[in-house]
Motif scaffolding. Structure first.
Motif, PDB file in Angstrom:
ATOM      1  N   GLU A  98       0.786  -1.222   0.000  1.00 54.31           N
ATOM      2  CA  GLU A  98       0.000   0.000   0.000  1.00 54.31           C
ATOM      3  C   GLU A  98       0.819   1.273   0.000  1.00 54.31           C
ATOM      4  O   GLU A  98       0.461   2.236  -0.641  1.00 54.31           O
ATOM      5  N   THR A  99       1.905   1.264   0.737  1.00 55.98           N
ATOM      6  CA  THR A  99       2.670   2.500   0.886  1.00 55.98           C
ATOM      7  C   THR A  99       3.066   3.051  -0.464  1.00 55.98           C
ATOM      8  O   THR A  99       2.863   4.224  -0.767  1.00 55.98           O
ATOM      9  N   LEU A 100       3.631   2.178  -1.279  1.00 62.23           N
ATOM     10  CA  LEU A 100       4.095   2.594  -2.592  1.00 62.23           C
ATOM     11  C   LEU A 100       2.929   3.090  -3.442  1.00 62.23           C
ATOM     12  O   LEU A 100       3.001   4.141  -4.081  1.00 62.23           O
ATOM     13  N   THR A 103       1.643   6.460  -2.344  1.00 62.55           N
ATOM     14  CA  THR A 103       2.531   7.522  -2.806  1.00 62.55           C
ATOM     15  C   THR A 103       2.230   7.855  -4.255  1.00 62.55           C
ATOM     16  O   THR A 103       2.090   9.020  -4.648  1.00 62.55           O
ATOM     17  N   LEU A 104       2.107   6.813  -5.071  1.00 57.71           N
ATOM     18  CA  LEU A 104       1.864   7.012  -6.496  1.00 57.71           C
ATOM     19  C   LEU A 104       0.542   7.713  -6.771  1.00 57.71           C
ATOM     20  O   LEU A 104       0.467   8.625  -7.570  1.00 57.71           O
ATOM     21  N   TRP A 105      -0.487   7.263  -6.072  1.00 56.18           N
ATOM     22  CA  TRP A 105      -1.804   7.863  -6.326  1.00 56.18           C
ATOM     23  C   TRP A 105      -1.800   9.346  -5.976  1.00 56.18           C
ATOM     24  O   TRP A 105      -2.424  10.161  -6.649  1.00 56.18           O
ATOM     25  N   ASN A 106      -1.070   9.650  -4.890  1.00 59.03           N
ATOM     26  CA  ASN A 106      -0.979  11.063  -4.519  1.00 59.03           C
ATOM     27  C   ASN A 106      -0.265  11.878  -5.593  1.00 59.03           C
ATOM     28  O   ASN A 106      -0.682  12.983  -5.919  1.00 59.03           O
ATOM     29  N   ILE A 128       5.049  -0.647 -11.000  1.00 59.43           N
ATOM     30  CA  ILE A 128       4.442   0.691 -11.056  1.00 59.43           C
ATOM     31  C   ILE A 128       3.872   0.961 -12.449  1.00 59.43           C
ATOM     32  O   ILE A 128       2.771   1.490 -12.599  1.00 59.43           O
ATOM     33  N   ALA A 129       4.622   0.559 -13.486  1.00 61.94           N
ATOM     34  CA  ALA A 129       4.157   0.795 -14.858  1.00 61.94           C
ATOM     35  C   ALA A 129       2.822   0.102 -15.119  1.00 61.94           C
ATOM     36  O   ALA A 129       1.990   0.593 -15.880  1.00 61.94           O
ATOM     37  N   GLU A 130       2.628  -1.061 -14.471  1.00 63.34           N
ATOM     38  CA  GLU A 130       1.354  -1.773 -14.665  1.00 63.34           C
ATOM     39  C   GLU A 130       0.204  -1.109 -13.912  1.00 63.34           C
ATOM     40  O   GLU A 130      -0.948  -1.298 -14.261  1.00 63.34           O
ATOM     41  N   GLN A 131       0.567  -0.364 -12.860  1.00 64.98           N
ATOM     42  CA  GLN A 131      -0.483   0.201 -11.998  1.00 64.98           C
ATOM     43  C   GLN A 131      -0.879   1.633 -12.352  1.00 64.98           C
ATOM     44  O   GLN A 131      -1.975   2.051 -12.032  1.00 64.98           O
ATOM     45  N   VAL A 132       0.042   2.377 -12.969  1.00 70.44           N
ATOM     46  CA  VAL A 132      -0.246   3.805 -13.152  1.00 70.44           C
ATOM     47  C   VAL A 132      -1.354   4.043 -14.173  1.00 70.44           C
ATOM     48  O   VAL A 132      -1.646   3.204 -15.027  1.00 70.44           O
TER      49      VAL A 132
END
Lengths: 329, 164
Positions: A98-100, A103-106, A128-132
């Motif tokens: 979750e932490t990561l 951070t990304l969503w913010n 991250i590339a898969e999630q953004v």
């Protein structure tokens, strides 16, 4: 994990993230080098910026400490006229949980267009590339032991500019290959770009057991490994490895694998010496070699900015759907 | 549609440019061609003008305003300009002018190299459809094309014009 190339390439084969050199075509790697070459010329001008990424926001997201890589990414973004935000979240135990993502969503909520990610976990940039959100580009600035593709490409550019071509060259990578994401990315790029032979030189405890399946030839003796080489790439010895008993001592390592003038003489007389930095003088390389006329270590730093400009521009453009029309005059 | 004789209009353009340079007293002008077609045209004009500097070339790939829509050109060749263009009289040359966006990008790039004394714009062909308030000082020929038609110049020697 899905095939990185389905994540980092568009359907028509253009770069949209830059996660790894593994599996990328020779054409694409060459396109990166060609684009970087033209950015070298813009950096020699009085005005070094070009307006390609004007209005875009790039976030340097470093979960692991770095000075050189982070600052060259920052300069690269600035020379493309992007706005840049530096976040140093240097924590060793950030999990992929979750932490990561929080951070990304913010950061996404701040309308960022690109994340430059360094993380101690292998596969972090890929994850991250898969999630953004679509249209946000991810550039891998080093993930765990896995990959450091921009470092590898700046090394390819260095070889091409100093030796003319990579095709047919004998390249030796020396030191701690086992823990080196740089070495992995270099081996993939060198093989794809047609190096005649890629050698890895180091003690058995620091060479991965599957190295031959990657297309590299292991050498345990420095002099034998350096014989007739065109390019010698030294890796930084991470001192914490000593504590893990993988190495006898710094002094012992230098005696066996430290690059000295005497050992360099086994390579071709016009061989170049490279190092991703920061260098440990007297541990993996002696000053007479690091500062000698065969060393191109500082050129690597300059080329690093151009290579990072190239992949940032290419990935940003890959985030857009191309418009099929003639270029307006 | 009959396309103009490119060899002839290039020759005429060279003569008109010689006169314009004299008339405007553009001392020691620097010919700058926009890649790729503009460089070919500039080379041809220089056969007549014989400027002291070689023809310089401008690659505007990094200055396009449609970069996010079209992406980078696969083969950016880079610009080749003299060390300084400060206070120089620049003759900016392109093969075809349409929207005017290429010229806007080219002027932006030129100013990143320095502050020229003047810029004179020369285009081989004007096909209209302007989107910016930019007009050439000299133009070899004006073409009225049908909607969707474009022209393509191939070269460098000979220069050949085809409809695309």
């Amino acid at each position: 994990m899905t095939d990185p190339n389905t994540v980092q390439l568009t359907e028509d084969g253009r770069l949209k993230h830059f996660l790894t050199t593994e599996g990328l075509s020779r054409e694409l790697l060459t396109e990166i080098l060609d684009t970087a070459d033209s950015f070298i010329s813009t950096q020699e001008r009085a005005v070094k910026t070009v307006p390609l990424l004007r209005g875009k926001t790039v976030v340097n997201l470093f979960f692991e400490n770095s000075t050189r890589t982070r600052s060259t990414f920052e300069l690269a973004a600035k020379r493309l006229s992007a706005d840049i935000l530096n976040l140093d979240i240097a924590r060793s135990a950030t999990s992929k949980g979750e932490t990561l993502m929080d951070t990304l969503w913010n950061l996404e909520a701040m309308y960022s267009d690109m994340f430059v990610v360094r993380h101690s976990d292998s596969g972090a940039a890929h994850f991250i590339a898969e999630q953004v959100t679509p249209n946000v580009a991810i550039i891998n600035a080093g993930d765990g032991r896995h990959a450091h593709p921009t470092q590898a490409m700046l090394d390819m550019l260095t070889i091409r500019r100093h030796k003319g071509d990579i095709e047919g060259k004998i390249v030796a990578i020396v030191g701690d290959i086992l823990h080196s994401r740089v070495a992995r990315s270099q081996i993939h790029a060198l093989r794809t770009l047609g190096a005649a032979e890629v050698r890895v030189i180091g003690p058995g405890t620091l060479l991965p057991s599957d190295i031959e399946s990657m297309g590299a030839v292991p050498y345990y003796d420095m002099r034998a490994g350096l014989a007739d080489c065109d390019v010698v790439i030294m890796l930084r010895l991470q001192k914490e490895r000593m504590q893990n008993a993988l190495l006898p001592s710094e002094g012992e390592f230098f005696k066996l694998y430290g690059l000295t003038k005497e050992k360099l003489a086994f390579a071709k007389p016009d061989a170049i010496v490279m190092h991703p930095g920061p260098i440990n003088r007297g541990v993996e390389i002696e000053s007479a070699v690091a500062d000698g006329n065969q060393s191109v270590i500082l050129n690597q730093v300059s080329y690093g900015i151009a290579v990072r400009m190239a992949v940032m521009a290419m990935a940003m453009s890959g985030q857009q759907t191309p418009v099929n029309s003639e270029e307006p005059a | 549609m009959n396309l103009p004789d490119i060899e002839q209009i290039t020759q005429d353009l060279a003569e008109q440019l010689t006169e314009l340079i004299t008339e405007r007293q553009l001392d020691d002008p620097l010919l700058v061609g926009i890649r790729t077609g503009g460089v070919w045209v500039a080379e041809r004009l220089n056969d007549t003008l014989k400027c002291t500097d070689d023809v310089a070339s401008l690659d505007i790939s990094f200055y396009r305003d449609d970069f996010t829509r079209h992406g980078l050109h696969p083969k950016v060749q880079g610009s080749e300009l003299p060390d300084s263009i400060e206070d120089r009289h620049i003759i900016l040359i392109d093969d075809v002018i349409m929207s005017g966006r290429t010229i806007r990008a080219a002027m932006n790039e030129l100013f990143d190299y320095g502050r020229p004394a003047s810029i004179t714009l020369v285009c081989l062909l004007d096909i209209g459809r302007r989107e910016l308030p930019i007009q050439p000082d000299l133009c070899g020929a004006t073409l009225a094309l049908n909607d969707g038609q474009l022209v393509k110049l191939t070269g460098p020697r000979p220069l050949v014009l085809t409809l695309a």
